[in-house]
Design an enzyme around this catalytic site. Structure first.
Site, PDB file in Angstrom:
ATOM      1  N   LYS A 244       0.840  -1.202   0.000  1.00  0.00           N
ATOM      2  CA  LYS A 244       0.000   0.000   0.000  1.00  0.00           C
ATOM      3  C   LYS A 244       0.871   1.245   0.000  1.00  0.00           C
ATOM      4  CE  LYS A 244      -3.506   2.324   2.883  1.00  0.00           C
ATOM      5  NZ  LYS A 244      -4.259   2.249   4.154  1.00  0.00           N
ATOM      6  N   ASP A 249      -3.331  10.241   3.588  1.00  0.00           N
ATOM      7  CA  ASP A 249      -4.665   9.662   3.743  1.00  0.00           C
ATOM      8  C   ASP A 249      -5.512  10.515   4.679  1.00  0.00           C
ATOM      9  OD1 ASP A 249      -6.901   8.096   3.861  1.00  0.00           O
ATOM     10  OD2 ASP A 249      -6.023   6.604   5.203  1.00  0.00           O
ATOM     11  N   LYS A 256     -10.946  11.754   8.528  1.00  0.00           N
ATOM     12  CA  LYS A 256     -10.352  11.353   9.798  1.00  0.00           C
ATOM     13  C   LYS A 256     -10.476  12.477  10.822  1.00  0.00           C
ATOM     14  CE  LYS A 256      -6.800   8.329   7.776  1.00  0.00           C
ATOM     15  NZ  LYS A 256      -7.201   7.049   8.387  1.00  0.00           N
ATOM     16  N   ASP A 267       0.939   6.152   5.805  1.00  0.00           N
ATOM     17  CA  ASP A 267       0.054   5.138   5.256  1.00  0.00           C
ATOM     18  C   ASP A 267       0.635   4.462   4.019  1.00  0.00           C
ATOM     19  OD1 ASP A 267      -2.232   3.734   5.754  1.00  0.00           O
ATOM     20  OD2 ASP A 267      -3.535   5.024   4.574  1.00  0.00           O
ATOM     21  N   ASP A 326     -12.638   5.832   3.833  1.00  0.00           N
ATOM     22  CA  ASP A 326     -11.379   5.667   4.561  1.00  0.00           C
ATOM     23  C   ASP A 326     -10.914   4.209   4.537  1.00  0.00           C
ATOM     24  OD1 ASP A 326      -9.182   6.592   5.964  1.00  0.00           O
ATOM     25  OD2 ASP A 326     -10.128   6.363   7.928  1.00  0.00           O
ATOM     26  N   GLU A 328      -9.736   2.836   1.856  1.00  0.00           N
ATOM     27  CA  GLU A 328      -9.228   2.998   0.489  1.00  0.00           C
ATOM     28  C   GLU A 328      -8.063   2.091   0.156  1.00  0.00           C
ATOM     29  OE1 GLU A 328      -5.970   4.558   2.559  1.00  0.00           O
ATOM     30  OE2 GLU A 328      -8.107   4.808   2.972  1.00  0.00           O
ATOM     31  N   ARG A 330      -7.523  -1.053   0.681  1.00  0.00           N
ATOM     32  CA  ARG A 330      -7.907  -2.339   0.091  1.00  0.00           C
ATOM     33  C   ARG A 330      -8.338  -2.185  -1.368  1.00  0.00           C
ATOM     34  NH1 ARG A 330     -12.220  -2.827   4.809  1.00  0.00           N
ATOM     35  NH2 ARG A 330     -10.484  -1.654   5.737  1.00  0.00           N
TER      36      ARG A 330
END
Length: 478
Positions: A244, A249, A256, A267, A326, A328, A330
Site C-alpha cells: 500500500k 490519507d 479522519k 500510510d 477511509d 481505500e 484495500r
C-alpha cells in the site's frame, strides 16, 4: 562503518555482562574502585566508567539461560545509543559472549542492533549534524574475510530497513506519489533492479478503476510503481509483493479526526517495506525473482471524490460498493494484485499494508496480523520470522466472515460490520488473488511506534516486515 578489529586502543569500549558470569569483563574494569557493586549484569542495565583515558559502556545481558538473539539485538542497540550520547564516534564492541555462544549466526542481529540503534531521522532541520560512527567488532577469531562478507550482506539488509524508515518518516508534502517514484528509481539504480512507473493515462488503459477512484481525487496524480528483480534466470516463477502506497490519507469524505491527521503520512509503510525488501535482495544478489508493485496515491477530498454509496469498477472486472472512503487501501491493493496476475504473471502474492486500527486493538504494536489461504506459504513466513525476530499472528477465515462483504448492489463491498475489521479487510483483498497462494500482512500496529517498544527502535517508523520479506525469499542465502 562496521569493521572487525582486535585493537584495544579506541577511545570507547563496549562490554557485555551476564548476571551469572563476569568472565568477559577486562581486568582494568574489575579493578576500578567501588565498581564491582554496580556490575550486576541485569538485563539492559548500563554502567559508564572512565578508566585510563578510556570510556567504557558496560551493558547487562541478564541471566545466561534467559538470553536469546532477539535480546541480543536490543542490548547491542542499547549500547550504541549510550555511546552515541557521549559523542565518541570510534569505539570497540567486544562480542566474545555472543560469538562463543552463537558463532557467526549472531552477526546479522549484531549489525542490525548497531545500525538501527544509531538510526535517527533528522528530517529537514537546517542545523542537523550527522553522527559518523566507526564500530570495531572484537572477539572474532576465524576467517575475517568470511565474516566481513556476512557483515556486508547484513548491512545491505538493514539499509533496506533504514530506507523504509526514512520514507515512512517523510511528511506528505515531501513524499508525493511522484517523489516516492523518484526515490524508488534512485534505489533501483543503486541496487540493480528495474523500475517502471505507470502514469495515470496508462492506468486508465489498464482499467485500474479502483485505484484511480482513490487516486484521482488529488492534484498529485497517482503512480503505479513496479520494481522487477530477476535474480534467478533458471526459473520462470515470480513472486508478487504488493505494498500500500497511500502517501497522504485524509480519509476522503469519511474524514479522519483532526487528532489523527499527524499520522496519515505513514500510510505508505507497506509500500516502503516492499521497497526495502527488494533493495536488500538486489544488493545481495539473492537467487530469486520478485516483482514489487506499489499503487502510490493520495486519498484526499475534491469535487470528483468518491463517496459512500458509490459503486465503482476494478481491473478484475468486479464491481465494488463503497461503504467507507477511509477503507481505500484495500481498493488500490485489489487493482495492484490484479495487475500483478494479469501483466506480471506472478505465481504467489503477499500484500502488506497499514490497513486497520482493529489490528492494533487485537495485537498491539509488536505483532503483525496475517491472513492467508495457504498454510505452506504461511509456514515459510514464520520460518523467515524466526530469522528476522519479527512477530506474526494468523487470523482465522470462516465462510460467515466472507459473507460480511456481500453487497446487494455490487459484487462485493469494501467494508464489513463494526467488528472483525482486520479479517474482513484482508478477505476483501484476498478475493482478488484468484486462488493464488496469498498472504495478507496488516502492519498498522507495527509500522510506527511512539514511544519505542524495543531498544532498536526510535520514535516513528520501524521498517516493519522488511527483514521478514527478505528472509522469506532469501532463505538459505544468509
Amino acid at each position: 562503518m562496521i569493521s572487525v578489529s582486535e585493537r584495544r586502543d579506541y577511545k570507547g569500549q563496549v562490554i557485555f555482562l551476564y548476571e551469572d558470569d563476569s568472565s568477559y569483563i577486562p581486568d582494568e574494569v574489575l579493578e576500578a574502585r567501588n565498581l564491582s557493586s554496580t556490575l550486576e549484569g541485569k538485563l539492559y542495565s548500563v554502567t559508564n566508567v572512565y578508566i585510563y583515558n578510556k570510556f567504557y559502556v558496560i551493558v547487562g545481558l541478564g541471566g545466561y539461560h534467559d538470553f536469546d538473539m532477539k535480546k541480543l539485538k536490543s542490548v547491542v542497540a542499547k549500547s550504541v545509543k549510550q555511546m552515541k550520547k557521549t559523542g565518541i564516534e570510534e569505539y570497540g564492541i567486544d562480542i566474545t559472549p555472543f560469538i562463543q555462544r552463537y558463532d557467526s549466526q549472531c552477526l546479522f542481529h549484531l549489525v542490525e542492533g548497531i545500525k538501527l540503534g544509531n538510526y535517527e531521522f533528522y528530517g529537514y532541520k537546517t542545523n542537523k549534524k550527522d553522527y559518523d560512527y566507526s564500530v570495531f567488532l572484537q572477539g572474532i577469531h576465524k576467517d575475517t574475510n568470511q565474516v566481513k562478507e556476512i557483515i556486508q550482506k547484513a548491512e545491505n539488509i538493514v539499509d533496506g530497513i533504514i530506507a523504509a524508515r526514512d520514507l515512512v518518516n517523510a511528511p506528505a508534502n515531501r513524499l508525493t506519489p511522484e517523489l516516492l517514484s523518484q526515490e524508488v528509481i534512485l534505489l533501483g539504480d543503486k541496487a540493480g533492479f528495474e523500475v517502471e512507473i505507470l502514469e495515470e493515462d496508462e492506468l486508465e488503459e489498464l482499467n485500474m478503476k479502483a485505484f484511480l477512484t482513490v487516486g484521482s481525487s488529488s492534484g498529485n496524480s497517482p503512480k503505479l510503481i513496479v520494481m522487477r528483480y530477476n535474480g534467478d534466470s533458471t526459473s520462470d516463477k515470480v513472486a508478487g509483493l504488493v505494498g500500500k502506497g497511500v502517501t497522504c490519507d485524509t480519509g476522503g469524505y469519511c474524514l479522519k479526526a483532526s487528532n489523527t491527521m499527524g499520522g496519515i503520512k505513514g500510510d505508505m509503510a507497506g509500500g516502503a517495506a516492499v521497497i526495502g525488501a527488494i533493495y536488500g535482495l538486489a544488493m545481495n544478489k539473492v537467487k530469486t525473482n520478485v516483482v514489487g508493485i506499489i499503487p502510490a496515491c493520495e486519498n484526499r477530498i475534491s469535487r470528483e471524490s468518491y463517496i459512500p454509496g458509490d459503486v465503482i469498477d476494478s481491473m478484475s472486472g468486479k464491481t465494488i460498493e463503497i461503504i467507507n472512503t477511509d477503507a481505500e487501501g484495500r481498493l488500490i491493493l485489489a487493482d495492484a494484485i490484479t495487475y500483478g496476475i494479469k501483466v506480471e504473471g506472478i505465481d504467489k502474492v503477499i500484500d502488506i499494508a497499514t490497513l486497520t486500527s482493529a489490528v492494533v486493538a487485537a495485537l498491539g504494536f509488536t505483532t503483525t496480523g496475517v491472513l492467508t489461504n495457504n498454510t505452506e506459504f504461511y509456514d515459510k513466513l514464520i520460518k523467515a520470522s524466526e530469522k528476522s525476530g519479527e512477530q506474526y499472528w494468523r487470523f482465522p477465515i470462516y465462510d460467515e466472515y466472507r459473507d460480511m462483504l456481500k453487497s446487494d448492489i455490487a459484487d462485493i463491498k469494501n467494508m464489513g460490520k463494526d467488528y472483525l475489521g482486520t479479517v474482513t479487510a484482508g478477505l476483501f483483498i484476498g478475493s482478488f488473488a484468484e486462488q493464488l497462494p496469498w498472504i495478507h500482512m496488516d502492519i498498522a500496529g507495527t509500522a510506527w511506534v511512539n514511544p519505542p517498544v524495543f531498544q532498536y527502535q526510535s520514535e516513528g517508523a520501524t521498517g516493519a516486515a522488511v527483514t521478514s520479506l527478505y528472509f522469506l525469499f532469501g532463505m538459505g542465502d544468509e
